[in-house]
Design a protein around this motif. Structure first.
Motif, PDB file in Angstrom:
ATOM      1  N   MET A 171      11.709 -32.434 -16.372  1.00  0.00           N
ATOM      2  CA  MET A 171      11.351 -33.861 -16.446  1.00  0.00           C
ATOM      3  C   MET A 171       9.922 -34.001 -16.969  1.00  0.00           C
ATOM      4  SD  MET A 171      12.668 -35.419 -12.901  1.00  0.00           S
ATOM      5  CE  MET A 171      11.674 -34.239 -12.041  1.00  0.00           C
ATOM      6  N   GLU A 178       6.407 -39.669 -11.360  1.00  0.00           N
ATOM      7  CA  GLU A 178       5.860 -38.747 -10.352  1.00  0.00           C
ATOM      8  C   GLU A 178       4.396 -39.040 -10.052  1.00  0.00           C
ATOM      9  OE1 GLU A 178       6.588 -34.555 -10.519  1.00  0.00           O
ATOM     10  OE2 GLU A 178       8.759 -34.829 -10.490  1.00  0.00           O
ATOM     11  N   TYR A 234      16.230 -35.463  -7.709  1.00  0.00           N
ATOM     12  CA  TYR A 234      16.378 -35.959  -9.085  1.00  0.00           C
ATOM     13  C   TYR A 234      17.562 -35.283  -9.751  1.00  0.00           C
ATOM     14  CZ  TYR A 234      13.137 -31.953  -9.747  1.00  0.00           C
ATOM     15  OH  TYR A 234      12.522 -30.732  -9.686  1.00  0.00           O
ATOM     16  N   ARG A 287       6.140 -23.068  -7.857  1.00  0.00           N
ATOM     17  CA  ARG A 287       5.134 -23.884  -8.549  1.00  0.00           C
ATOM     18  C   ARG A 287       3.749 -23.322  -8.217  1.00  0.00           C
ATOM     19  NH1 ARG A 287       8.503 -27.183  -5.552  1.00  0.00           N
ATOM     20  NH2 ARG A 287       9.717 -28.789  -6.622  1.00  0.00           N
ATOM     21  N   ARG A 309       3.478 -29.255 -10.206  1.00  0.00           N
ATOM     22  CA  ARG A 309       4.735 -29.927 -10.564  1.00  0.00           C
ATOM     23  C   ARG A 309       4.823 -30.257 -12.047  1.00  0.00           C
ATOM     24  NH1 ARG A 309       2.773 -33.312  -6.439  1.00  0.00           N
ATOM     25  NH2 ARG A 309       2.347 -34.773  -8.119  1.00  0.00           N
TER      26      ARG A 309
HETATM   27  N1  GLY Z   1       8.209 -31.949 -11.395  1.00  0.00           N
HETATM   28  C1  GLY Z   1       9.361 -31.664 -10.656  1.00  0.00           C
HETATM   29  C2  GLY Z   1       9.176 -30.735  -9.550  1.00  0.00           C
HETATM   30  O1  GLY Z   1       8.118 -30.160  -9.416  1.00  0.00           O
HETATM   31  O2  GLY Z   1      10.099 -30.549  -8.796  1.00  0.00           O
END
Ligand code: GLY
Length: 405
Positions: free
Chosen positions: A51, A57, A263, A319, A345
């Motif tokens: 995304m 976000e 999502y 992440r 993210r």
């Molecule tokens: N940007 C989506 C996530 O970190 O899950």
């Protein structure tokens, strides 16, 4: 045994999408560039949904990051065109927009709050009734109470993006070292290259550490410049929409379902990505029954029809989170050592701007205006984030791949 000694202008440690885009852009600027990673293009790009969600976000307290996110989102169409031309591969960019919806009154209050923040930040988003949401996306549950239409948050396929970057790097003359880096080499107070685990020395005028969540674990990096990044686990599911069901969703759909975020990202080729958990679990990348259950439970509440679809893949990635959720870009206090990490993210979203910023720094020594708030020096006096211990089996040498989901 020291075999030695390849030499290049730039050595990029880490071959996730951030390391790859840095190497590609550096090579395009005429710098001889080497990239070291056992599996370039692997890592979290293999997990991420892709995304490009600068608007949906948005979080309180992240207004500075918003500027960088928007700068990168604006570069995406041109970046994709250039990368597809350079690599001869498509990257699945879809300018499809996003719909964020609410399922109960608490979720609606949360979304109203986000809408206010978006408006205060000068961003485009439109409040829709539940009926208007379902008119746009007929597969939505009848209970949807309202939503935000955001036409500027798009998507790209991170796996295709990674493959295209590998090819573009190869064609631009980047030398790949498909091996683990063991440690950074520092001589007379300057980073001068790295040593691979097999003892091979790589010399370089400048080194870029782009190792995702493991960037803080590279041996030989002086304590004062170790990046304060930690892993934040994300579990992600992949389903397939059979041709007979298409179009199942026409845009990215997301929601807060009783406080948890979910999502659904529909690709043009029928893949439907559902994400993602956000877990502080150290280096663990186990896919758990609980994680899969929560994602499917929330996604099903949002789009009941997903239960008909084949579940084709479950996976977890890490992440690379920094203390302020923003990346660390550019020179460190150790001459010759730069960082391109901590994208948390936003790794996929920030790929174009990161490549441009790092190429600029590597050729001029200066951080461009857009990246100044993200200089690694902002953490110079901050205490380090407590990084969990790495199991020896997982980390006898630093893994270098960009890990953001
Ligand atoms: N940007 C989506 C996530 O970190 O899950």
């Amino acid at each position: 045994m020291v075999i030695s000694a390849d030499s290049s202008d730039v050595l990029v440690v880490g071959g996730g999408i951030i390391g790859l885009v840095t190497a590609w852009r550096a090579a395009q600027r005429g710098l001889s560039t080497t990239l070291a990673d056992p599996e370039p293009g692997g890592g979290a790009a293999q997990v991420a949904a892709g995304m490009l969600a600068a608007v949906t976000e948005l979080h309180h307290g992240e207004q500075t990051l918003l500027g960088l996110n928007l700068a990168s989102a604006a570069r995406y169409p041109e970046f994709v065109a250039e990368l597809e031309e350079a690599s001869g591969r498509t990257v699945g960019f879809r300018a499809c927009g996003t719909l964020s919806v609410a399922l109960d009154s608490d979720d609606r209050a949360h979304l109203r709050e986000l809408h206010t923040l978006q408006q205060r930040s000068g961003l485009e988003s439109e409040w829709l009734s539940g009926r208007e949401c379902r008119r746009l996306e007929p597969m939505l549950a009848p209970g949807v109470r309202g939503g935000l239409r955001v036409d500027d948050d798009h998507q790209v396929d991170p796996r295709r993006l990674a493959s295209a970057l590998v090819t573009a790097c190869e064609r631009a003359g980047v030398a790949f070292r498909r091996a683990w880096v063991g440690r950074l080499r520092v001589t007379d107070g300057r980073a001068v290259g790295a040593v691979l685990r097999d003892g091979t020395e790589l010399a370089a005028g400048q080194v870029v550490l782009a190792g995702g969540s493991l960037s803080g674990r590279l041996e030989g990096v002086p304590e004062a410049v170790v990046p304060p990044v930690r892993p934040v686990k994300g579990q992600v599911l992949r389903l397939t929409v059979p041709a007979a069901y298409a179009p199942f969703l026409s845009r990215t759909v997301r929601a807060v379902v009783r406080g948890s975020h979910v999502y659904l990202v529909p690709r043009a080729d029928g893949e439907l990505v559902i994400g993602a958990t956000s877990e502080e679990m150290g280096w663990d990348t186990t896919v758990t029954a609980g994680g899969v259950y929560e994602l499917l439970r929330d996604a099903h509440e949002l789009i009941p029809g997903i239960t008909e679809l084949p579940l084709t893949e479950t996976r977890a990635g890490l992440r690379p989170a920094s203390p302020d959720n923003a990346p660390l870009l550019g020179p460190t206090a150790l001459p010759g050592l730069h960082l391109a990490t901590g994208h948390h993210r936003n790794g996929v979203l920030l790929t174009p701007v990161t490549g441009d910023v790092m190429a600029h720094v590597l050729t001029t020594g200066e951080l461009p205006e857009v990246a100044r708030p993200f200089a690694p020096g902002r953490f110079a006096r901050a205490p380090r984030a407590a990084a969990p211990a790495v199991p020896a089996s997982r980390y006898t040498a630093p893994a270098q791949q960009e890990q953001s989901v």
